[in-house]
Design an enzyme around this catalytic site. Structure first.
Site, short mmCIF file in Angstrom:
data_model
loop_
_atom_site.label_atom_id
_atom_site.label_comp_id
_atom_site.label_asym_id
_atom_site.label_seq_id
_atom_site.Cartn_x
_atom_site.Cartn_y
_atom_site.Cartn_z
N SER A 1 3.21 11.79 13.19
CA SER A 1 3.25 11.13 11.80
C SER A 1 4.18 11.72 10.89
O SER A 1 4.45 12.96 10.61
CB SER A 1 1.62 11.08 11.23
OG SER A 1 1.86 10.82 9.59
N SER A 2 4.82 10.08 9.97
CA SER A 2 5.90 10.33 9.12
C SER A 2 5.08 10.99 8.48
O SER A 2 6.16 11.58 7.41
CB SER A 2 6.30 9.58 9.19
OG SER A 2 5.93 8.12 8.73
N GLN A 3 3.96 10.81 7.58
CA GLN A 3 3.64 10.81 6.76
C GLN A 3 3.59 12.50 6.49
O GLN A 3 3.30 13.36 5.15
CB GLN A 3 2.39 10.47 6.60
CG GLN A 3 1.83 9.24 6.47
CD GLN A 3 0.14 8.87 6.63
OE1 GLN A 3 -0.63 9.61 7.01
NE2 GLN A 3 0.42 7.48 6.98
N ARG B 1 -8.52 13.43 12.60
CA ARG B 1 -6.95 12.76 12.55
C ARG B 1 -6.18 13.77 12.53
O ARG B 1 -6.25 14.53 12.10
CB ARG B 1 -6.25 11.60 11.80
CG ARG B 1 -6.85 10.19 11.75
CD ARG B 1 -6.77 8.67 11.08
NE ARG B 1 -5.03 8.68 10.57
CZ ARG B 1 -4.86 8.47 9.67
NH1 ARG B 1 -5.87 7.73 8.74
NH2 ARG B 1 -3.79 7.38 9.92
N ASP C 1 2.26 -0.18 12.55
CA ASP C 1 0.71 -1.25 11.48
C ASP C 1 1.29 -2.70 12.46
O ASP C 1 0.34 -2.93 11.70
CB ASP C 1 1.28 -1.23 10.36
CG ASP C 1 0.59 -0.03 9.91
OD1 ASP C 1 0.71 1.22 10.65
OD2 ASP C 1 0.67 0.96 8.45
N LYS D 1 0.61 -1.52 -0.51
CA LYS D 1 0.41 0.11 0.11
C LYS D 1 1.08 1.50 0.39
O LYS D 1 0.68 2.17 -0.46
CB LYS D 1 -0.93 -0.24 1.46
CG LYS D 1 -1.85 1.19 1.11
CD LYS D 1 -2.73 1.04 2.39
CE LYS D 1 -2.60 1.17 3.80
NZ LYS D 1 -2.44 3.03 3.74
N SER D 2 1.85 0.68 1.66
CA SER D 2 2.74 2.28 1.58
C SER D 2 3.67 2.58 -0.25
O SER D 2 3.62 3.86 -1.20
CB SER D 2 3.71 2.48 1.95
OG SER D 2 3.34 2.11 3.51
N ARG E 1 2.77 5.97 -3.23
CA ARG E 1 4.19 6.91 -3.02
C ARG E 1 3.87 6.86 -4.62
O ARG E 1 4.51 7.78 -5.63
CB ARG E 1 5.18 6.50 -2.62
CG ARG E 1 6.05 6.94 -1.38
CD ARG E 1 6.07 6.48 -0.32
NE ARG E 1 6.15 6.41 1.38
CZ ARG E 1 5.14 6.52 1.78
NH1 ARG E 1 4.41 6.07 1.73
NH2 ARG E 1 5.39 6.77 3.42
N ARG F 1 -6.85 -2.73 10.11
CA ARG F 1 -5.81 -3.95 10.84
C ARG F 1 -6.25 -4.37 11.84
O ARG F 1 -5.87 -5.85 12.07
CB ARG F 1 -4.58 -3.22 11.48
CG ARG F 1 -3.26 -2.42 10.09
CD ARG F 1 -2.50 -2.11 9.91
NE ARG F 1 -2.18 -1.38 8.61
CZ ARG F 1 -2.42 -2.34 7.53
NH1 ARG F 1 -1.77 -3.42 7.71
NH2 ARG F 1 -1.93 -1.29 6.32
O1 LIG Z 1 3.51 6.79 4.73
C1 LIG Z 1 2.66 5.28 4.97
O2 LIG Z 1 2.66 5.18 4.15
C2 LIG Z 1 2.20 5.17 5.90
C3 LIG Z 1 2.88 5.61 7.35
C4 LIG Z 1 2.83 5.27 8.62
O3 LIG Z 1 1.65 6.09 9.35
P1 LIG Z 1 2.71 6.70 10.55
O4 LIG Z 1 3.47 7.79 9.75
O5 LIG Z 1 1.39 7.92 10.31
O6 LIG Z 1 2.75 6.88 11.50
C5 LIG Z 1 1.88 3.84 8.66
O7 LIG Z 1 1.56 3.79 9.42
C6 LIG Z 1 0.55 4.64 8.12
O8 LIG Z 1 -0.60 2.70 7.91
C7 LIG Z 1 1.38 4.07 6.22
C1 LIG Z 2 -2.62 3.70 9.18
C2 LIG Z 2 -3.05 3.48 8.11
O1 LIG Z 2 -2.45 3.92 6.40
P1 LIG Z 2 -3.19 5.80 6.51
O2 LIG Z 2 -2.43 6.05 7.50
O3 LIG Z 2 -2.55 5.56 5.28
O4 LIG Z 2 -4.89 5.94 7.13
C3 LIG Z 2 -2.70 2.43 7.77
O5 LIG Z 2 -2.90 1.22 6.64
O6 LIG Z 2 -2.79 1.05 8.84
#
Ligand SMILES: O=C(O)C1=C[C@@H](OP(=O)(O)O)[C@@H](O)[C@H](O)C1
Ligand SMILES: C=C(OP(=O)(O)O)C(=O)O
Length: 425
Positions: free
Chosen positions: A163-165, A118, A309, A20-21, A25, A381
């Site tokens: 969050s790293s996002q 969130r 995760d 998924k990640s 990207r 999950r």
């Molecule tokens: O960048 C990504 O693909 C993700 C980063 C993680 O989140 P956080 O960075 O918010 O912990 C993970 O929990 C999420 O499922 C996917």
């Molecule tokens: C937290 C998750 O994804 P997202 O942050 O993209 O909703 C996940 O897949 O567990």
């Protein structure tokens, strides 16, 4: 939809679904490139949200059976005709918030009730320092989010503990501005491997970002770059594979999972955790094949800082292990589709397991799981983890089971193929 789970074992060979990640990207960076084919993308509810958002920002995307063809915007996303609805996908919300900062107009991003709870304030604060007007309509950092484009570079800092996002989103957008950016990370950087995955795709697309490690991690992002992702094949997903491997570990079965090649995914750690807990596991990296035989599990200490995760999976392993497992450094696991520390504590307690919930920990003493009516929290999950717990307990029903579509649409079919007794009701 509910899923009913009976006591069962698993046996056989299956393929892990695509990551998924990596898929998110690839879609985002292809949308900012010129013309790209993405092979074996994950087609799930979350990645479809990224496809729709990329289209709204001007990309055109054709879907084929095993690939998608993305005609991108060449660094210049368009102002969307309508709001962007990211549904349940946090990755899409954060990435597309930063991408919409590259337009010369206004974008509104929102999603379902989980997404609208969130946090995003650290990302919005940095965007405001980078010449963008970005705010939450309710002033609480949550979507709906309004972004007026105009991203410029600057020297700035972001909190890495939520969050790293946020960091990944800025790393994707900033190379396309006309001034360079230096982004320093304040505090511990959680979920770091996901940023490494982002960096890998950025590099594959021909852009450059320098990283200074040390007490403070710094990303130095030169300006006026271009993305040129042409072709990309998505690797298998270790987070999704964790449920398949753990199902074998807790039921004393043997399972082989293919399409698991080495990559930057932090959740590769599931292999080590299973081994540490006593499963017999081998991983043929060259051929991408992991094989596991469950063998009686023992407790462990698991630091969730880099791999949030995996927490629902490890919580179920812990419930089936001898002794007391501590899942620590896990506060950020509360900011997901649901508060996953709380959800797992409540549901495993319903199954007769002793769980202590601390602000950033779960302390789980393994025991005899008993069947129960469980809440899936509309969280893929949680549902997948509870399904495998149900295979040990028997007589288990989990609601909101349709949410597996978020990351692993054929999860129940895959489990059935392996012999699990799961029925959708
Ligand atoms: O960048 C990504 O693909 C993700 C980063 C993680 O989140 P956080 O960075 O918010 O912990 C993970 O929990 C999420 O499922 C996917
Ligand atoms: C937290 C998750 O994804 P997202 O942050 O993209 O909703 C996940 O897949 O567990």
């Amino acid at each position: 939809m509910k899923v009913s789970v009976s006591t069962s074992k698993v046996n056989g060979e299956v393929f892990a679904p695509p990551s998924k990640s990596y898929t998110h990207r690839a879609i985002t960076i292809a949308a900012l490139s010129d013309d790209c084919v993405i092979h074996r993308p994950l087609m799930s509810a979350d990645t479809l949200a990224s496809i729709r958002a990329a289209e709204a920002l001007g990309a055109s995307i054709e879907k084929y059976e095993d690939r998608i063809h993305v005609k991108g915007v060449n660094g210049k996303p368009h102002v969307p005709n309508n709001i962007i609805d990211v549904a349940n996908s946090g990755t899409t919300l954060r990435f597309m918030t930063a991408v919409s900062a590259l337009t010369n107009g206004v974008t509104v991003l929102t999603g379902d009730s989980s997404i609208r709870n969130r946090p995003n304030q650290p990302l919005l604060d940095v965007l405001n320092k980078l010449g963008v007007e970005a705010y939450s309509t309710r002033g609480n950092g949550c979507a709906p989010i309004v972004v007026r484009g105009g991203l410029k570079g600057a020297i700035t800092t972001i909190d890495g503990s939520i969050s790293s996002q946020f960091i990944s989103a800025l790393l994707i957008a900033c190379p396309l501005t006309t001034q360079s950016t230096t982004l320093s990370i304040k505090g511990e950087m959680k979920s770091r491997p996901y940023v490494d995955v982002t960096m890998e795709l950025i590099e594959q697309a021909g852009a450059e970002i320098l990283v200074e490690e040390g007490n403070t991690i710094k990303f130095i992002i030169p300006a006026n770059q271009k993305y040129n992702l042409k072709e990309y094949t998505v690797p298998g997903d270790f987070s999704s594979a964790s449920y398949l491997l753990a199902a074998a570990a807790i039921t004393g079965s043997t399972v082989t999972v293919k399409n698991l090649f080495p990559s930057k995914q932090g959740d590769i750690e599931i292999i080590d955790v299973l081994e540490r807990m006593g499963a017999k596991i081998s991983w043929d990296k060259e051929n991408g094949i992991a094989q596991i035989t469950g063998n009686g599990l023992k407790a462990t200490i698991f630091d969730a800082g880099a791999t949030p995760d995996l927490v629902p999976t490890i919580a179920v392993l812990a419930a089936c292990a001898e002794g007391t497992t501590v899942i620590e450094n896990a506060e950020h696991v509360r900011y997901k589709e649901t508060d996953r520390l709380h959800a797992m504590a409540l549901e495993l307690t319903k199954m007769g397991i002793a769980v202590k919930e601390e602000p950033d920990q779960l302390i789980i003493t393994g025991g005899k799981l008993r069947g129960a009516e469980l809440h899936g929290w509309h969280d893929h999950r949680i549902i997948m983890a509870l399904t495998i717990a149900g295979m040990v307990a028997g007589d288990t029903v989990i609601d909101t089971a349709e949410a597996v579509d978020i990351s692993f649409p054929n999860f129940f079919d895959t489990m059935k193929e392996l012999g699990a007794e799961v029925e959708l009701i």
